[in-house]
Design a protein around this motif. Sequence first.
Motif, PDB file in Angstrom:
ATOM      1  N   TRP A 156      -5.754  12.711  -2.520  1.00 55.90           N
ATOM      2  CA  TRP A 156      -4.664  11.750  -2.284  1.00 55.90           C
ATOM      3  C   TRP A 156      -4.293  11.725  -0.806  1.00 55.90           C
ATOM      4  CZ3 TRP A 156       0.190  12.376  -0.203  1.00 55.90           C
ATOM      5  CH2 TRP A 156       1.024  11.257  -0.277  1.00 55.90           C
TER       6      TRP A 156
ATOM      7  N   THR B 178      -6.332   5.522   4.961  1.00 52.51           N
ATOM      8  CA  THR B 178      -5.861   4.153   4.769  1.00 52.51           C
ATOM      9  C   THR B 178      -4.837   3.763   5.810  1.00 52.51           C
ATOM     10  OG1 THR B 178      -6.264   4.281   2.397  1.00 52.51           O
ATOM     11  CG2 THR B 178      -4.748   2.574   3.141  1.00 52.51           C
TER      12      THR B 178
ATOM     13  N   PHE C 298       0.767   4.129  -2.935  1.00 57.29           N
ATOM     14  CA  PHE C 298       0.512   5.547  -2.694  1.00 57.29           C
ATOM     15  C   PHE C 298       1.704   6.395  -3.116  1.00 57.29           C
ATOM     16  CE2 PHE C 298      -3.106   4.417   0.005  1.00 57.29           C
ATOM     17  CZ  PHE C 298      -4.004   5.421  -0.345  1.00 57.29           C
TER      18      PHE C 298
ATOM     19  N   ALA D 184       1.545   6.799  -6.858  1.00 58.59           N
ATOM     20  CA  ALA D 184       0.494   7.760  -7.193  1.00 58.59           C
ATOM     21  C   ALA D 184       0.962   9.186  -6.916  1.00 58.59           C
ATOM     22  CB  ALA D 184      -0.774   7.452  -6.400  1.00 58.59           C
ATOM     23  N   ALA D 185       1.711   9.369  -5.823  1.00 59.93           N
ATOM     24  CA  ALA D 185       2.234  10.699  -5.499  1.00 59.93           C
ATOM     25  C   ALA D 185       3.260  11.154  -6.524  1.00 59.93           C
ATOM     26  CB  ALA D 185       2.839  10.693  -4.107  1.00 59.93           C
TER      27      ALA D 185
ATOM     28  N   LEU E 242      -7.115  10.065   1.334  1.00 58.05           N
ATOM     29  CA  LEU E 242      -7.116   8.614   1.173  1.00 58.05           C
ATOM     30  C   LEU E 242      -5.904   7.976   1.840  1.00 58.05           C
ATOM     31  CD1 LEU E 242      -8.298   8.246  -2.524  1.00 58.05           C
ATOM     32  CD2 LEU E 242      -9.541   7.590  -0.459  1.00 58.05           C
ATOM     33  N   PHE E 243      -4.757   8.620   1.711  1.00 53.01           N
ATOM     34  CA  PHE E 243      -3.531   8.097   2.308  1.00 53.01           C
ATOM     35  C   PHE E 243      -3.646   8.036   3.827  1.00 53.01           C
ATOM     36  CE2 PHE E 243       0.733   8.847   4.084  1.00 53.01           C
ATOM     37  CZ  PHE E 243       1.380   7.723   3.599  1.00 53.01           C
TER      38      PHE E 243
ATOM     39  N   CYS F 262       6.303   9.732   1.987  1.00 54.98           N
ATOM     40  CA  CYS F 262       5.006   9.198   2.431  1.00 54.98           C
ATOM     41  C   CYS F 262       5.071   8.756   3.892  1.00 54.98           C
ATOM     42  CB  CYS F 262       4.569   8.043   1.536  1.00 54.98           C
ATOM     43  SG  CYS F 262       3.930   8.558  -0.060  1.00 54.98           S
TER      44      CYS F 262
ATOM     45  N   MET G 108       0.825  -1.209   0.000  1.00 54.45           N
ATOM     46  CA  MET G 108       0.000   0.000   0.000  1.00 54.45           C
ATOM     47  C   MET G 108       0.862   1.263   0.000  1.00 54.45           C
ATOM     48  SD  MET G 108      -3.122  -0.955  -0.197  1.00 54.45           S
ATOM     49  CE  MET G 108      -4.041   0.480   0.269  1.00 54.45           C
TER      50      MET G 108
END
Length: 150
Positions: free
Chosen positions: A101, A108, A52, A55-56, A104-105, A77, A48
């Motif tokens: 983002w 999560t 992320f 995606a970042a 959600l990060f 992150c 995960m």
Amino acid sequence: IFASHYSLLVMAQFLRVFQAQPRLRTIVSCIARAGVDLAHHAFFFVVMLVGFAMAAVLLMGRRIGKFSDVRFAVQTCVMVAFGQFDWEELAREDPINVGIWLSLFLVTFWFLLGYLIMALIYESYQAVLVDLEDTTTLWEDIVELLTHAC
């Protein structure tokens, strides 16, 4: 460097000493009992985190140096998960997508993954407590040791 390794060795010795007292042994037993589940959870956590981070990189990598490649993004992150980030820097160009983002990060990692770890440890702690019903506490052992020593 030697002092840091020595402190880890001393900590490992404390874990061995904890085995002598039943109530202190619960700490080590609890983590040992949850070990397999925690290892699976750690694998899921890393997958995960890398997802992320990638995606970042795609979302913020071209304008923020901390997200310019996946290695830096993973480190950033982790820092974001612990609350060390500058919202103005992150949201300078695209606050809506960065806000989604970030939301959600954090949801999560803190609510889903963090609470899942706590549930795994709590479940193993409850199983270990069943074995401890008739054992003495640390304080009772200390009082008994002092009364026999005097």
